[in-house]
Design a protein around this motif. Structure first.
Motif, short mmCIF file in Angstrom:
data_model
loop_
_atom_site.label_atom_id
_atom_site.label_comp_id
_atom_site.label_asym_id
_atom_site.label_seq_id
_atom_site.Cartn_x
_atom_site.Cartn_y
_atom_site.Cartn_z
N UNK A 1 0.86 -1.17 0.00
CA UNK A 1 0.00 0.00 0.00
C UNK A 1 0.91 1.23 0.00
N UNK A 2 0.76 2.05 -1.04
CA UNK A 2 1.67 3.19 -1.20
C UNK A 2 0.89 4.50 -1.03
N UNK A 3 1.41 5.37 -0.18
CA UNK A 3 0.78 6.68 0.02
C UNK A 3 1.01 7.53 -1.23
N UNK A 4 -0.07 8.02 -1.85
CA UNK A 4 0.09 8.67 -3.16
C UNK A 4 1.01 9.88 -3.15
N UNK A 5 0.91 10.76 -2.15
CA UNK A 5 1.69 11.99 -2.23
C UNK A 5 3.18 11.79 -1.95
N UNK A 6 3.51 10.85 -1.07
CA UNK A 6 4.92 10.71 -0.69
C UNK A 6 5.58 9.47 -1.28
N UNK A 7 4.77 8.60 -1.88
CA UNK A 7 5.29 7.32 -2.39
C UNK A 7 5.79 6.40 -1.28
N UNK A 8 5.45 6.73 -0.04
CA UNK A 8 5.88 5.89 1.08
C UNK A 8 5.03 4.62 1.13
N UNK A 9 5.67 3.49 1.37
CA UNK A 9 4.93 2.23 1.55
C UNK A 9 4.44 2.20 3.00
N UNK A 10 3.14 2.15 3.18
CA UNK A 10 2.59 2.20 4.54
C UNK A 10 2.18 0.82 5.04
N UNK A 11 1.92 -0.11 4.13
CA UNK A 11 1.54 -1.47 4.55
C UNK A 11 1.93 -2.47 3.48
N UNK A 12 2.12 -3.71 3.90
CA UNK A 12 2.37 -4.78 2.93
C UNK A 12 1.36 -5.89 3.15
N UNK A 13 1.12 -6.63 2.09
CA UNK A 13 0.26 -7.81 2.21
C UNK A 13 1.09 -9.02 1.84
N UNK B 1 14.39 -13.61 5.62
CA UNK B 1 14.01 -12.20 5.46
C UNK B 1 13.73 -11.84 4.00
N UNK B 2 13.14 -10.66 3.81
CA UNK B 2 12.91 -10.15 2.46
C UNK B 2 13.26 -8.67 2.47
N UNK B 3 13.92 -8.24 1.40
CA UNK B 3 14.31 -6.83 1.32
C UNK B 3 13.21 -6.06 0.62
N UNK B 4 12.94 -4.86 1.05
CA UNK B 4 11.99 -4.01 0.32
C UNK B 4 12.33 -2.53 0.48
N UNK B 5 11.87 -1.78 -0.50
CA UNK B 5 12.13 -0.34 -0.54
C UNK B 5 10.92 0.36 0.07
N UNK B 6 11.15 1.18 1.09
CA UNK B 6 10.03 1.81 1.79
C UNK B 6 9.81 3.25 1.34
N UNK B 7 10.84 4.05 1.48
CA UNK B 7 10.70 5.46 1.15
C UNK B 7 12.05 6.11 1.21
N UNK B 8 12.11 7.26 0.52
CA UNK B 8 13.37 7.95 0.54
C UNK B 8 13.52 8.83 1.78
N UNK B 9 12.36 9.28 2.31
CA UNK B 9 12.45 10.12 3.51
C UNK B 9 12.56 9.25 4.75
N UNK B 10 13.35 9.72 5.66
CA UNK B 10 13.48 8.91 6.86
C UNK B 10 13.88 9.77 8.03
N UNK B 11 13.60 9.25 9.19
CA UNK B 11 14.06 9.91 10.40
C UNK B 11 14.50 8.83 11.36
#
Ligand SMILES: *[C@@H]1O[C@H](CO)[C@@H](O)[C@H](O)[C@H]1NC(C)=O
Ligand SMILES: *[C@@H]1O[C@H](CO)[C@@H](O)[C@H](O)[C@H]1NC(C)=O
Ligand SMILES: *[C@@H]1O[C@H](CO)[C@@H](O)[C@H](O)[C@H]1NC(C)=O
Ligand SMILES: *[C@@H]1O[C@H](CO)[C@@H](O)[C@H](O)[C@H]1NC(C)=O
Ligand SMILES: *[C@@H]1O[C@H](CO)[C@@H](O)[C@H](O)[C@H]1NC(C)=O
Ligand SMILES: *[C@@H]1O[C@H](CO)[C@@H](O)[C@H](O)[C@H]1NC(C)=O
Length: 643
Positions: free
Chosen positions: A550-562, A629-639
């Motif tokens: 599930x990708x947030x449209x404005x930020x392209x952040x992945x918020x959930x996986x199935x 494990x599995x690798x995935x790309x979440x978002x470019x922004x981070x804190x």
């Protein structure tokens, strides 16, 4: 199908542009017997280099002030006089200066025989267009009353005076030139040509043997090459005016005895002339190179220093693609050039303690399993890049750099071999059924897989460091060095991917069993390729299948996986999220639809592990893992705030 990629082209151009800002400008001095510099007046940027090539008569480049032409200014640049009979073939010696600022620079030829300066043989860099112009300087020079300075014999200063000698000139058994007089301070650059020559300093008396004296003489190794020029050079600097004698030590066809000898600053008359040396060589016993003779000088490949192996044989200038056809096993003895490419071999001693714990054996074997995977993967790709279907994708320099990193990986893997063998433990042989068919379909997939492999190796090495630091402390330096080499390779691979910086692997600790499991689940089709630590099969985990994000449209952040919920699982399921700085977070998996939230704090590449328990520590993760494990790309922004 074309492998040409606009993104990598842009990358290549960006590279050359950053070097292209420093231009090399060539200026001829006295060409066609004219008393002139050509071009006489040039503009140059800071960092540019100017190379002066000398022709007919006996010229030099000397720096004056604008006010006092024809006289060497205090600490002024001077090339040294460079005689050359030919009006159109440049002398083998040239002179290069570097422009350090944009102030005007004034030059002249100080030859008094014929008053070259006064006769207009002047030159300027960045002369103003008005006021003190080049023409004004030239006019002033014509009126210079006192004879020019400095005198013949004055040594070069303020630039690089270089004598170029061809080794195996024109396919002949000779050095060209082979009989020269040169000034102290000159760098002698030997360029290797086909087929397999060396350059060894001898005494006058024993022409085909290395010179016997304190500290030895110079010895440049055999360089077998088919390329003209090969790009491999050997440099020595003249530190005194004593005669220097040298030869090629190739015994096949007796190069030295056949006349492949040379001299610098030989006497022109008396007993020790070049001709006398050549005559002695013709009768000399078979040549030797002396493997233990110290090397004086610098070996370079296309301008970059390369290591010389034991003063003896540098086998080749690039990673032999044949290595890829026959993947070297972990206990293989490398050809010496591998150590040269890698920047050195592994040490002979790791300060091993008296014993090794069982845990360390399992962990080192697991790391070797991961490294076997990476080595095979790298060599397969390197072959495609150097001579296969991807050979036009990257500039040669990138492929070459990758080649030296592959060499480094071989050395890195070898550190595990050494440690295991030291304690009489088996090394991990290469699984011959790793399946790379899907990986090698295109260069992007290969790069992504290499980066994943490096993530895994870095993660597992971090795990090993924490687990073995107190029980087997001698492992720490080698493991830490390995981390460094993999971090360097990640940077290069990431750059080849032309990706954002955040894609570079951040050091996420991954339990080593899980890292090996990932490889087994994705690439080891055959059961015999299971990780070495999985003596009970429960320790090898299936792949975690992420069906949707599930990708947030404005930020392209992945918020959930199935995810695909594995069969026969009971009770609650959780995703353990492994992040940098030892971060570990859990979110629960919805039992009906397999959805799990992604913690807000995550970014870049992260690792997800499916577990049947919430909150286990990283060290205990392997006891609760169900898949991954599995690798995935979440978002470019981070804190980092949440970790
Ligand atoms: C630039 O600086 C180097 C190092 O100090 C010096 O050798 C060289 O002569 C300088 N170049 C010029 C054009 O002054
Ligand atoms: C180059 O010559 C040396 C000395 O004869 C020899 O040991 C080496 O094997 C040669 N290398 C190749 C690739 O022919
Ligand atoms: C060195 O440079 C030459 C000329 O540009 C090139 O042909 C050769 O492939 C280069 N060698 C290596 C090993 O990069
Ligand atoms: C070597 O150079 C000197 C000085 O130029 C010259 O007199 C002599 O003839 C040369 N010897 C040979 C063999 O070319
Ligand atoms: C392992 O070696 C250490 C010293 O390096 C020693 O103190 C210890 O007794 C050894 N343990 C075993 C089980 O041999
Ligand atoms: C899965 O189910 C949960 C709760 O039933 C719901 O909140 C979530 O939106 C569902 N996710 C998807 C992708 O359908």
């Amino acid at each position: 199908m074309s492998w040409f990629r606009p993104s990598s082209l842009a990358l290549g151009l960006a590279f050359s542009a950053s070097f292209a800002t420093a231009a090399n400008i060539e200026v001829t001095v006295g060409k066609d017997s004219k008393l002139e510099f050509n071009p006489p007046s040039i503009k140059a940027e800071i960092g540019d280099t100017i190379t002066y090539k000398f022709f007919s008569k006996n010229h030099a480049v000397a720096q004056s002030t604008f006010a006092d032409p024809c006289h060497l200014q205090d600490n002024g640049i001077f090339s040294g006089f460079t005689p050359n009979a030919s009006p159109d073939v440049a002398a083998p010696t040239d002179f290069t200066i570097t422009v350090n600022d944009t102030k005007p620079l004034w030059f002249y030829c100080p030859q008094v025989n014929g008053n070259h300066c006064q006769n207009g043989m002047v030159h300027a860099i960045n002369a103003p267009d008005t006021g003190n112009t080049f023409d004004a300087y030239k006019a002033k020079a014509q009126q210079a009353a006192t004879p020019s300075t400095p005198a013949v014999g004055t040594l070069p200063v303020g630039g690089l005076r270089k004598l170029h000698i061809d080794v195996g000139f024109n396919g002949e058994l000779m050095f060209n030139p082979n009989n020269v007089t040169e000034l102290i301070g000159t760098v002698v650059e030997f360029s290797y040509n086909p087929a397999n020559h060396s350059i060894v300093q001898s005494s006058f008396d024993k022409p085909c043997q290395p010179i016997e004296r304190e500290g030895g003489g110079f010895v440049a190794p055999f360089v077998p090459t088919q390329q003209t020029p090969s790009g491999v050079t050997f440099e020595v600097t003249l530190t005194n005016s004593d005669p220097i004698w040298f030869y090629c030590a190739q015994t096949k066809k007796s190069h030295c005895q056949s006349g492949m000898v040379g001299s610098i600053n030989a006497a022109t008359e008396g007993e020790k002339t070049f001709q006398a040396f050549k005559d002695l060589a013709a009768k000399a016993p078979p040549s030797t190179i002396g493997p233990d003779t110290p090397v004086v000088g610098a070996l370079k490949l296309n301008g970059t220093f390369i290591a010389n192996v034991g003063g003896n044989v540098l086998d080749t200038t690039t990673l032999d693609p044949a290595l890829g056809g026959q993947i070297p096993p972990p206990d293989m003895n490398y050809p010496p050039y591998i150590g040269g490419m890698a920047g050195g071999n592994q040490p002979a001693n790791y300060n091993w303690g008296d014993n090794i714990t069982d845990e360390a054996v399992v962990i080192l074997r697991t790391l070797q399993y991961i490294d076997n995977f990476i080595v095979v993967l790298l060599l397969e790709g390197f072959n495609q890049l150097s001579q296969g279907q991807w050979s036009d994708v990257y500039p040669g320099s990138i492929t070459q750099t990758l080649g030296s990193l592959v060499a480094q990986s071989l050395i890195h893997r070898r550190t595990y071999t050494d440690s295991l063998q030291h304690f009489g433990k088996d090394v991990v042989s290469i699984c011959d059924s790793f399946d790379f068919a899907a990986v090698l379909t295109d260069v992007d997939t290969w790069l992504t897989t290499v980066l994943t492999g490096l993530h895994l190796s870095i993660g597992a090495t971090l795990d090993a460091l924490t687990l073995l630091a107190s029980s087997d402390p001698w492992t720490t330096p080698a493991l830490a060095t390995g981390l460094g080499s993999q971090a360097r390779m990640s940077a290069l691979v990431n750059l080849m991917q032309n990706h954002v910086a955040a894609a570079a692997p951040r050091e996420v600790l991954i339990p080593n069993e899980l890292a090996a499991s990932y490889i087994a689940a994705h690439y080891a089709t055959d059961k015999s390729c299971a990780p070495p630590s999985s003596t009970d099969s429960a320790k090898s985990f299936p792949a975690l299948v992420i069906k949707d994000k599930t990708v947030q449209p404005d930020t392209n952040r992945v918020t959930a996986i199935t995810i695909e919920i594995p069969k026969d699982t009971t009770g609650g399921l959780f995703i353990a999220w492994l992040g940098p700085w030892g971060g570990l977070k859990y979110t629960s998996v919805d039992a009906t639809n397999g959805t799990a939230g992604v913690p807000d704090s995550l970014s870049g590449h992260v690792w997800a592990v499916l577990t049947n328990k919430d909150g286990a520590s990283a060290a205990d993760l392997d006891t609760v893992t169900v898949a991954g494990p599995e690798i995935m790309w979440v978002s470019q922004q981070w804190s980092v705030s949440d970790f």
